[in-house]
Design an enzyme around this catalytic site. Sequence first.
Site, mmCIF file in Angstrom:
data_model
loop_
_atom_site.group_PDB
_atom_site.id
_atom_site.type_symbol
_atom_site.label_atom_id
_atom_site.label_comp_id
_atom_site.label_asym_id
_atom_site.label_seq_id
_atom_site.Cartn_x
_atom_site.Cartn_y
_atom_site.Cartn_z
ATOM 1 N N ARG A 167 7.473 -16.632 -2.536
ATOM 2 C CA ARG A 167 6.337 -17.561 -2.629
ATOM 3 C C ARG A 167 6.735 -18.964 -2.168
ATOM 4 O O ARG A 167 6.345 -19.970 -2.755
ATOM 5 C CB ARG A 167 5.789 -17.639 -4.056
ATOM 6 C CG ARG A 167 5.273 -16.347 -4.622
ATOM 7 C CD ARG A 167 4.021 -15.846 -3.916
ATOM 8 N NE ARG A 167 3.474 -14.699 -4.597
ATOM 9 C CZ ARG A 167 3.858 -13.437 -4.334
ATOM 10 N NH1 ARG A 167 4.740 -13.178 -3.391
ATOM 11 N NH2 ARG A 167 3.320 -12.441 -5.009
ATOM 12 N N GLU A 192 2.530 -21.638 -9.372
ATOM 13 C CA GLU A 192 2.433 -21.161 -7.988
ATOM 14 C C GLU A 192 1.282 -21.885 -7.274
ATOM 15 O O GLU A 192 1.338 -22.161 -6.083
ATOM 16 C CB GLU A 192 2.170 -19.644 -8.006
ATOM 17 C CG GLU A 192 2.077 -19.028 -6.634
ATOM 18 C CD GLU A 192 1.673 -17.557 -6.670
ATOM 19 O OE1 GLU A 192 2.302 -16.763 -7.388
ATOM 20 O OE2 GLU A 192 0.711 -17.217 -5.960
ATOM 21 N N SER A 244 -2.376 -15.274 -9.570
ATOM 22 C CA SER A 244 -1.239 -15.619 -10.433
ATOM 23 C C SER A 244 -1.078 -17.138 -10.461
ATOM 24 O O SER A 244 -0.939 -17.759 -9.409
ATOM 25 C CB SER A 244 0.046 -15.011 -9.887
ATOM 26 O OG SER A 244 -0.100 -13.635 -9.774
#
Length: 337
Positions: A162, A333, A237
């Site tokens: 990520r 995130e 998420s």
Amino acid sequence: MHENFSLKPYNTFGVDANARYFTEVHSIEELIEALNNPDTQTLPLLFIGGGSNILLTKDFDGLAIKLNLKGIHTDPINENEFWVTAKSGENWHEFVMFCLNNNFGGLENLSLIPGNVGTSPIQNIGAYGTEIKDVFVNCTVLNLENLQLETFDLKQCKFGYRDSVFKQEGKGKYVILDVTFRLTHRIHHIKTEYGAIQSELENLGIQNPTIQDVSRAVINIRQSKLPDPKEIGNAGSFFKNPTIPLVQFKELKQKFENIQGYPNGDFVKVPAGWLIEQCGWKGKQIGNVASHKLQSLVIINATGNATGKEIFDFSTEIINSVKEKFGIELEREVNII
Ligand SMILES: Cc1cc2nc3c(=O)[nH]c(=O)nc-3n(C[C@H](O)[C@H](O)[C@H](O)COP(=O)(O)OP(=O)(O)OC[C@H]3O[C@@H](n4cnc5c(N)ncnc54)[C@H](O)[C@@H]3O)c2cc1C
């Protein structure tokens, strides 16, 4: 150009925050024109793709630019491979469907991820054992300092979990204009070992899956587990899965025997969802914000009226309680604006 423009339809959390200025661009020329506008030239910039990975914590005092550049083209490389290039404003899932309809393999495990193609390199989007770095060739970017075009190859993108150069030293310096992937055309590498893909294929009665079957299985699993942002505001998420030293993991394992971990050298990746759930957050609601009842890693705008600040504060409470119980610091995130 619009002034004091609501970004509510442009972020999947459905947060109602205004941009001081807003415009949509459909070509590089329109983008450069917007960037050169003397009225807004000195203001901060916010680029918006699908708005599925941003949390607007306040009004944006600058120029928000919605990137709508469209187009896909394909180049054969050899008997079995094509380079497939899509412009930044193409919707990611529609692009994956285009690839599957034309029998291009490599992106099927990334079906149904919200957002646009141009944003996919920023956090090296990933799901079900695949990340875009596995099939990435390069991307064309506009350098915001000199308004020149540049090409970033796989190495220059510095992809990680990520993560990429665009979230680190290149943050805020480039606009991604198109992305090229190297995809198979005849002989495909089918990846079914991750998550519930194999069992979903069995449910569908499929023994020798095609890339289209894998996509169908991924779509079914995702639809059963994740809230649809069109129905309930969320950004997927909210936190990354933390990576902790093996020594720390072993200590935690003595205290919490059910803790799961995926070893990688001297480090272990721990599922953030499990940590959050253990702290009692799954399904918990405070005011307008909640942790999703099926997936505690997903924070939702439960009433539809949450402000970005409420969502941010809720995420801070989760971070604090995980830190207190496990000594692990969760990292967001989602891009906080
Ligand atoms: C239900 C749901 C499920 C999800 N599942 C996954 C998943 O499985 N895996 C995964 O990796 N992600 C997942 N996500 C997160 C999200 O889909 C991805 O991060 C996606 O790449 C975001 O794309 P976007 O166009 O919506 O980005 P946006 O939210 O529009 O932008 C994200 C950031 O990139 C910047 N930006 C946007 N476009 C450009 C550009 N062209 N050039 C430079 N900067 C730009 C923005 O300013 C912002 O900082 C999920 C989200 C949701 C809502």
